[in-house]
Structure formats: structure tokens, C-alpha cells
Design a protein around this motif. Structure first.
Motif, PDB file in Angstrom:
ATOM      1  N   THR A  87       0.828  -1.208   0.000  1.00 22.34           N
ATOM      2  CA  THR A  87       0.000   0.000   0.000  1.00 22.34           C
ATOM      3  C   THR A  87       0.861   1.255   0.000  1.00 22.34           C
ATOM      4  O   THR A  87       0.518   2.249  -0.666  1.00 22.34           O
ATOM      5  CB  THR A  87      -0.951  -0.016   1.213  1.00 22.34           C
ATOM      6  OG1 THR A  87      -1.758  -1.204   1.151  1.00 22.34           O
ATOM      7  CG2 THR A  87      -1.860   1.199   1.215  1.00 22.34           C
ATOM      8  N   HIS A 142      -6.260   0.151  10.076  1.00 24.09           N
ATOM      9  CA  HIS A 142      -6.690  -1.248   9.980  1.00 24.09           C
ATOM     10  C   HIS A 142      -6.745  -1.872  11.370  1.00 24.09           C
ATOM     11  O   HIS A 142      -5.845  -1.675  12.190  1.00 24.09           O
ATOM     12  CB  HIS A 142      -5.718  -2.062   9.110  1.00 24.09           C
ATOM     13  CG  HIS A 142      -5.923  -3.544   9.235  1.00 24.09           C
ATOM     14  ND1 HIS A 142      -5.021  -4.377   9.878  1.00 24.09           N
ATOM     15  CD2 HIS A 142      -6.964  -4.335   8.857  1.00 24.09           C
ATOM     16  CE1 HIS A 142      -5.489  -5.610   9.864  1.00 24.09           C
ATOM     17  NE2 HIS A 142      -6.658  -5.615   9.254  1.00 24.09           N
ATOM     18  N   GLU A 166     -10.500   0.212   7.787  1.00 25.79           N
ATOM     19  CA  GLU A 166     -10.382  -1.087   7.119  1.00 25.79           C
ATOM     20  C   GLU A 166     -10.541  -2.200   8.154  1.00 25.79           C
ATOM     21  O   GLU A 166      -9.664  -2.396   9.001  1.00 25.79           O
ATOM     22  CB  GLU A 166      -9.013  -1.206   6.426  1.00 25.79           C
ATOM     23  CG  GLU A 166      -8.779  -2.559   5.781  1.00 25.79           C
ATOM     24  CD  GLU A 166      -7.305  -2.833   5.497  1.00 25.79           C
ATOM     25  OE1 GLU A 166      -7.010  -3.936   5.007  1.00 25.79           O
ATOM     26  OE2 GLU A 166      -6.457  -1.969   5.783  1.00 25.79           O
ATOM     27  N   LEU A 262     -14.521   0.090   5.029  1.00 25.29           N
ATOM     28  CA  LEU A 262     -14.205  -0.972   4.070  1.00 25.29           C
ATOM     29  C   LEU A 262     -14.108  -2.295   4.822  1.00 25.29           C
ATOM     30  O   LEU A 262     -13.242  -2.459   5.683  1.00 25.29           O
ATOM     31  CB  LEU A 262     -12.891  -0.631   3.370  1.00 25.29           C
ATOM     32  CG  LEU A 262     -12.638  -1.284   2.024  1.00 25.29           C
ATOM     33  CD1 LEU A 262     -11.814  -0.360   1.137  1.00 25.29           C
ATOM     34  CD2 LEU A 262     -11.915  -2.595   2.193  1.00 25.29           C
ATOM     35  N   LEU A 307     -16.454  -6.158   0.806  1.00 23.83           N
ATOM     36  CA  LEU A 307     -15.636  -7.014  -0.039  1.00 23.83           C
ATOM     37  C   LEU A 307     -15.995  -8.473   0.216  1.00 23.83           C
ATOM     38  O   LEU A 307     -15.702  -9.025   1.284  1.00 23.83           O
ATOM     39  CB  LEU A 307     -14.147  -6.774   0.239  1.00 23.83           C
ATOM     40  CG  LEU A 307     -13.629  -5.365  -0.062  1.00 23.83           C
ATOM     41  CD1 LEU A 307     -12.163  -5.248   0.303  1.00 23.83           C
ATOM     42  CD2 LEU A 307     -13.835  -4.992  -1.522  1.00 23.83           C
ATOM     43  N   PRO A 314      -8.031  -6.849   4.179  1.00 26.75           N
ATOM     44  CA  PRO A 314      -8.191  -6.652   2.737  1.00 26.75           C
ATOM     45  C   PRO A 314      -6.933  -6.166   2.028  1.00 26.75           C
ATOM     46  O   PRO A 314      -6.674  -6.573   0.895  1.00 26.75           O
ATOM     47  CB  PRO A 314      -9.312  -5.610   2.656  1.00 26.75           C
ATOM     48  CG  PRO A 314     -10.142  -5.873   3.874  1.00 26.75           C
ATOM     49  CD  PRO A 314      -9.143  -6.237   4.935  1.00 26.75           C
ATOM     50  N   HIS A 315      -6.129  -5.334   2.679  1.00 25.01           N
ATOM     51  CA  HIS A 315      -4.955  -4.802   1.963  1.00 25.01           C
ATOM     52  C   HIS A 315      -3.892  -5.866   1.699  1.00 25.01           C
ATOM     53  O   HIS A 315      -3.006  -5.666   0.866  1.00 25.01           O
ATOM     54  CB  HIS A 315      -4.362  -3.570   2.675  1.00 25.01           C
ATOM     55  CG  HIS A 315      -3.548  -3.838   3.898  1.00 25.01           C
ATOM     56  ND1 HIS A 315      -4.062  -3.738   5.170  1.00 25.01           N
ATOM     57  CD2 HIS A 315      -2.247  -4.167   4.056  1.00 25.01           C
ATOM     58  CE1 HIS A 315      -3.116  -3.984   6.055  1.00 25.01           C
ATOM     59  NE2 HIS A 315      -2.003  -4.267   5.402  1.00 25.01           N
ATOM     60  N   THR A 319      -5.592  -7.099  -2.361  1.00 25.47           N
ATOM     61  CA  THR A 319      -4.810  -5.870  -2.476  1.00 25.47           C
ATOM     62  C   THR A 319      -5.301  -4.951  -3.591  1.00 25.47           C
ATOM     63  O   THR A 319      -5.484  -3.744  -3.369  1.00 25.47           O
ATOM     64  CB  THR A 319      -3.322  -6.220  -2.690  1.00 25.47           C
ATOM     65  OG1 THR A 319      -2.895  -7.104  -1.643  1.00 25.47           O
ATOM     66  CG2 THR A 319      -2.465  -4.968  -2.644  1.00 25.47           C
ATOM     67  N   PHE A 322      -8.693  -3.428  -2.720  1.00 25.20           N
ATOM     68  CA  PHE A 322      -8.514  -2.459  -1.635  1.00 25.20           C
ATOM     69  C   PHE A 322      -7.919  -1.168  -2.175  1.00 25.20           C
ATOM     70  O   PHE A 322      -8.402  -0.075  -1.883  1.00 25.20           O
ATOM     71  CB  PHE A 322      -7.628  -3.052  -0.538  1.00 25.20           C
ATOM     72  CG  PHE A 322      -7.278  -2.073   0.559  1.00 25.20           C
ATOM     73  CD1 PHE A 322      -8.193  -1.801   1.570  1.00 25.20           C
ATOM     74  CD2 PHE A 322      -6.058  -1.414   0.559  1.00 25.20           C
ATOM     75  CE1 PHE A 322      -7.881  -0.888   2.572  1.00 25.20           C
ATOM     76  CE2 PHE A 322      -5.735  -0.508   1.554  1.00 25.20           C
ATOM     77  CZ  PHE A 322      -6.656  -0.243   2.565  1.00 25.20           C
ATOM     78  N   HIS A 323      -6.863  -1.286  -2.970  1.00 31.28           N
ATOM     79  CA  HIS A 323      -6.193  -0.103  -3.518  1.00 31.28           C
ATOM     80  C   HIS A 323      -7.115   0.693  -4.432  1.00 31.28           C
ATOM     81  O   HIS A 323      -7.104   1.930  -4.411  1.00 31.28           O
ATOM     82  CB  HIS A 323      -4.917  -0.507  -4.261  1.00 31.28           C
ATOM     83  CG  HIS A 323      -3.810  -0.933  -3.364  1.00 31.28           C
ATOM     84  ND1 HIS A 323      -2.674  -1.587  -3.804  1.00 31.28           N
ATOM     85  CD2 HIS A 323      -3.653  -0.793  -2.015  1.00 31.28           C
ATOM     86  CE1 HIS A 323      -1.876  -1.827  -2.781  1.00 31.28           C
ATOM     87  NE2 HIS A 323      -2.448  -1.368  -1.691  1.00 31.28           N
ATOM     88  N   GLU A 325     -10.414   0.952  -4.303  1.00 29.10           N
ATOM     89  CA  GLU A 325     -11.392   1.678  -3.495  1.00 29.10           C
ATOM     90  C   GLU A 325     -10.734   2.813  -2.720  1.00 29.10           C
ATOM     91  O   GLU A 325     -11.301   3.909  -2.594  1.00 29.10           O
ATOM     92  CB  GLU A 325     -12.093   0.718  -2.516  1.00 29.10           C
ATOM     93  CG  GLU A 325     -12.935  -0.356  -3.179  1.00 29.10           C
ATOM     94  CD  GLU A 325     -14.181   0.194  -3.868  1.00 29.10           C
ATOM     95  OE1 GLU A 325     -14.536   1.367  -3.629  1.00 29.10           O
ATOM     96  OE2 GLU A 325     -14.807  -0.566  -4.641  1.00 29.10           O
TER      97      GLU A 325
END
Length: 331
Positions: A87, A142, A166, A262, A307, A314-315, A319, A322-323, A325
């Protein structure tokens, strides 16, 4: 094309495995000998009249951008700034300045035996940003970092341009259904950690296990093999108590920043799950599909992204999604 895709996946698996193998078999309290993806610097955080070293990464945009937007990435309890590797790179490539602290008690930061509070961690982080000349920042949190991000946004609304939660913990009040454990009991529980137990717990974070996730098991497992482990275990007990005693769920309605919630829909995380003997309570709580909806409804104007077939992180597990969004929301 199919063969090329399989080859690419094989190469990625090899790279991930190689990264995981670089983790030393023994690591001290501040992870000396374990390399982060970017240069680690230190900020002196003052707590209870003492100064402690707080580690952080400050990554510039990969291309020249005038007045780049700053993004703050806040890690979860069982992690450190390094797990944001992909990320960080993604945001830097897209023209953002990325600041990734290890909170006191975590990662490469010092592990003082203090009274941990989300207010204090938020203040430490705000003072770090002040020293770096950052006046406004988009905050991404997160897991436990989501609780800290919430507290930061509540304490510093003028500084928080956007808020991303997240799969945050703290979406329910754990005190209402998780049995209380005093610090000595928590410390004894933490001292029993083994590499096998850590991996078993980490496997609950994902819908399926991949070699890429091994690194995040091997780092804390290596600390169990070091003489510093009692110190690490004590701080882990103290920060568990912080999470248990300091809910943020009742204050979501006070958040002013535009917010993205998220949620990986397969997440069933409960802090202190191992202390719950009542199976019915285990079924009733940690239900992230429901908790995500409740949280997004509680935060004024929040956007909810669900998701499917994704767990607690999620990251790492989804990945690209996530990125995608994250970037859309930040822009």
C-alpha cells in the motif's frame, strides 16, 4: 495468456517466500535485524515524563508532485508498519506522501511499561506529524489502527481530511460479552505464545492461506525466541487492556471527516475470543457484515464498501480491490 498468468503467480510466490525467509529466527523487542521496506526514522514521544523512541517511515511520492496529499497508515495490534509495504508503494506511485508510524509498544518502537491509551497514541502521532510539517492528513486505520484512527479523527478534526476504516476492531463493546481478565492473567496468557499458536491465529484472518502471509507470522514468532520476549508479552497485555477498556463504538456519530468503511465480509474477529466459553456469544458477535453496516450508518455520510470472500486484512488478501477503493476515495 493463462500460462503467463500462472508464471507470474509462481514468481510472486517465490518473491513472497524469499521475503519471509529473510526474517531472523530470533528478534528483540524493537526488531533489530529485521528490515522494513523503507528507511526507518525515529521521533521522541514523551509519555509520563519520559521520552521513548517511536519508529516511522516517511515515504515521498515516486514522482514529483506539488504539495502532495499526505496519507497516514495505522497498523493493527498484531502487526507493524512493514505490513503496509504494498500500500505504501501504491500510494507513493500515485503521488501521495505516505507516513507509517509504529505506535509505542509495537514494531520497531520502544516497548515501555506505561498506561496505554488511544488518546496518548493519537497525541504522539499528531506531534510526529507536526514535527514533519504535516498540517492535514488522510487517516487510514486497519484493525486496532481503526480504533486509533477514530480517536485521532475525534481529537483532531481540523487535521483529518478523510478517514478510512479497514476492518476495524472496536465496532462493538467487548466488555459486554468478553470475560474480564486482569493484567497478570493477560500477561500469563501472552507468555504462552508459540510460533504454532501465532500461525493458527493468523490463519483466521484470511479465507485461505498463502506464502505471502508467512512473514507476518515469522516476525512475532521470532520474538518468542529472544530474551526480550517477557517485555514484548507485557506490552501486548497492556495494549489488549487498552482495547478492552477504551471502546470507540459510542462516538462514531461525532466523526466529522468524510469516511470510508471498508469491510471484508468473511471477518469474524473478536478481541478476546479465546476467553469466551459461551458458544452462542461467539455466534452473535464478530459478525462483520452486520457490524460494517451499523458502523457506516452511525458515521454521518459514511460510505460502505463490502468485499465479498475477503477476511480481516483486505490490503493483504484483496490488495488490488482495496487499492482501487482507497484511491477512488482519496481522490
Amino acid at each position: 495468456m493463462k500460462h503467463l498468468h500462472l508464471l507470474l503467480l509462481s514468481l510472486l510466490a517465490f518473491v513472497w517466500a524469499a521475503q519471509a525467509q529473510q526474517v531472523p529466527s530470533s528478534l528483540n523487542a524493537t526488531l533489530e535485524g529485521y528490515q522494513y521496506p523503507h528507511e526507518v526514522k525515529y521521533f521522541e514521544a514523551e509519555v509520563e515524563g519520559q521520552k521513548y523512541k517511536m519508529a516511522y517511515m516517511d515515504v515521498a511520492p515516486a514522482r514529483q508532485v506539488q504539495n502532495p496529499q499526505a496519507v497516514l497508515l495505522l497498523h493493527g495490534k498484531n502487526f507493524m508498519g512493514a505490513y503496509w509495504r504494498q500500500t505504501i508503494q501504491f500510494l507513493s506511485d500515485n503521488g501521495f506522501r505516505v507516513i507509517v508510524p509504529d505506535q509505542l509498544g509495537f514494531g520497531k518502537s520502544e516497548k515501555p511499561e506505561i498506561s496505554y491509551t488511544f488518546h496518548q497514541l493519537a497525541q504522539n502521532t499528531q506531534r510526529l506529524l507536526q514535527q514533519l510539517g504535516v498540517r492535514q492528513v488522510a487517516v487510514v486505520g486497519h484493525s486496532m489502527g481503526g480504533m486509533l484512527a477514530t480517536r485521532f479523527a475525534l481529537m483532531y478534526p481540523g487535521m483529518t481530511t478523510k478517514l478510512v476504516l479497514e476492518n476495524p476492531i472496536g465496532l462493538e463493546d467487548y466488555r459486554l460479552f468478553v470475560p474480564y481478565k486482569n493484567l497478570q492473567e493477560l500477561y500469563q496468557s501472552e507468555q504462552k505464545q508459540t510460533a504454532e499458536a501465532i500461525k493458527n491465529y493468523h490463519q483466521t484472518y484470511y479465507t485461505s492461506w498463502k506464502p505471502a502471509y508467512e512473514e507476518w507470522v515469522q516476525v512475532p514468532a521470532a520474538q518468542t525466541n529472544h530474551p526480550d520476549f517477557p517485555k514484548v508479552a507485557k506490552v501486548s497485555a497492556l495494549t489488549y487492556d487498552m482495547i478492552y477498556q477504551q471502546p470507540v463504538v459510542y462516538e462514531f456519530g461525532q466523526i466529522k471527516a468524510p469516511t470510508l468503511v471498508l469491510i471484508g465480509q468473511e471477518d469474524r474477529t473478536i478481541v478476546g475470543k479465546g476467553f469466551i466459553e459461551d458458544k452462542q456469544k461467539l455466534k452473535e458477535h464478530g459478525q462483520y457484515p452486520q457490524l460494517g453496516k451499523q458502523t457506516a450508518k452511525a458515521i454521518p455520510g459514511a460510505k460502505l464498501v463490502e468485499l465479498e470472500k475477503v477476511g480481516h486484512i483486505p490490503h493483504l488478501e484483496a490488495t488490488e480491490r482495496f487499492h482501487r477503493e482507497l484511491l477512488q476515495f482519496l481522490r
